[in-house]
Scaffold this motif. Sequence first.
Motif, short mmCIF file in Angstrom:
data_model
loop_
_atom_site.label_atom_id
_atom_site.label_comp_id
_atom_site.label_asym_id
_atom_site.label_seq_id
_atom_site.Cartn_x
_atom_site.Cartn_y
_atom_site.Cartn_z
N ASP A 18 5.29 -3.11 -1.63
CA ASP A 18 4.06 -2.41 -1.84
C ASP A 18 4.14 -1.52 -3.28
N PRO A 19 3.51 -2.24 -4.25
CA PRO A 19 3.68 -1.58 -5.72
C PRO A 19 3.08 -0.25 -5.59
N ASP A 20 1.76 0.14 -4.90
CA ASP A 20 1.21 1.44 -4.80
C ASP A 20 2.04 2.52 -4.39
N GLU A 21 3.19 1.94 -3.71
CA GLU A 21 3.97 3.22 -3.17
C GLU A 21 5.39 3.21 -3.94
N ASP A 22 5.26 2.60 -5.27
CA ASP A 22 6.56 2.70 -5.93
C ASP A 22 6.13 4.10 -6.86
N PRO A 23 7.34 5.07 -6.95
CA PRO A 23 7.06 6.21 -7.60
C PRO A 23 6.95 6.22 -9.15
N ASP A 24 7.32 4.81 -9.70
CA ASP A 24 7.13 4.77 -11.11
C ASP A 24 6.09 3.93 -11.33
N LEU A 25 5.82 2.81 -10.85
CA LEU A 25 4.68 1.62 -10.91
C LEU A 25 3.50 2.09 -10.17
N GLY A 26 3.65 3.01 -9.13
CA GLY A 26 2.34 3.21 -8.17
C GLY A 26 1.24 3.80 -8.90
N PRO A 27 1.66 4.94 -9.71
CA PRO A 27 0.19 5.37 -10.38
C PRO A 27 -0.58 4.52 -11.22
N PHE A 28 0.17 3.45 -11.84
CA PHE A 28 -0.46 2.63 -12.73
C PHE A 28 -1.48 1.48 -11.92
N CYS A 29 -0.84 1.19 -10.69
CA CYS A 29 -1.48 0.33 -9.82
C CYS A 29 -2.62 0.92 -9.39
N THR A 30 -2.46 2.36 -8.85
CA THR A 30 -3.63 3.17 -8.55
C THR A 30 -4.74 3.08 -9.63
N TYR A 31 -4.22 3.33 -10.74
CA TYR A 31 -5.23 3.52 -11.86
C TYR A 31 -5.96 2.03 -11.86
N LEU A 32 -5.44 0.89 -11.91
CA LEU A 32 -6.00 -0.26 -11.98
C LEU A 32 -6.88 -0.65 -10.72
N ARG A 33 -6.64 -0.26 -9.56
CA ARG A 33 -7.45 -0.36 -8.62
C ARG A 33 -8.75 0.45 -8.58
N GLN A 34 -8.58 1.69 -9.07
CA GLN A 34 -9.61 2.70 -9.18
C GLN A 34 -10.67 2.05 -10.40
N LYS A 35 -10.06 1.49 -11.48
CA LYS A 35 -11.00 1.10 -12.53
C LYS A 35 -11.61 -0.33 -12.21
N TYR A 36 -10.81 -1.08 -11.70
CA TYR A 36 -11.47 -2.24 -11.51
C TYR A 36 -11.76 -3.02 -9.86
N GLY A 37 -11.47 -1.79 -9.14
CA GLY A 37 -12.24 -2.17 -7.90
C GLY A 37 -11.52 -3.24 -6.79
N ARG A 38 -10.32 -3.32 -7.26
CA ARG A 38 -9.32 -4.50 -6.54
C ARG A 38 -8.02 -4.21 -6.53
#
Length: 115
Positions: A18-38
């Motif tokens: 679950d990349p969203d839960e990764d302490p290093d990659l999670g914030p970027f994955c969250t940023y992408l989800r918020q920006k692009y809606g997927r």
Amino acid sequence: MIRRLARLLREVARGLPDPDEDPDLGPFCTYLRQKYGRHALDLSPEVWEEGLLELIAETIAEGWDRYGAPSAARDPEGGFVASAEGPGEPIVVRASTKREAYREARREWVKRLLR
């Protein structure tokens, strides 16, 4: 360079449970989800690249607004001095040319903003 980094980040994310839960990659994955809606893993490599570019540009622009950009002037003791405010201690660089001083101050300023 950004294209390769974005693709590498995407490949790493694909290998995580679950990349969203990764302490290093999670914030970027969250940023992408918020920006692009997927979900980040549903986005193409090109969107990851664009997202990374946008995040870097946004960080630098916000730093510029908050701290101002580095500046350079003639040093009364000879040569030139460049300075900048930013995260951490003030940056002061002395060099023989204005261009060299300004360039080094900018480089350090951007590094601090992106940490």
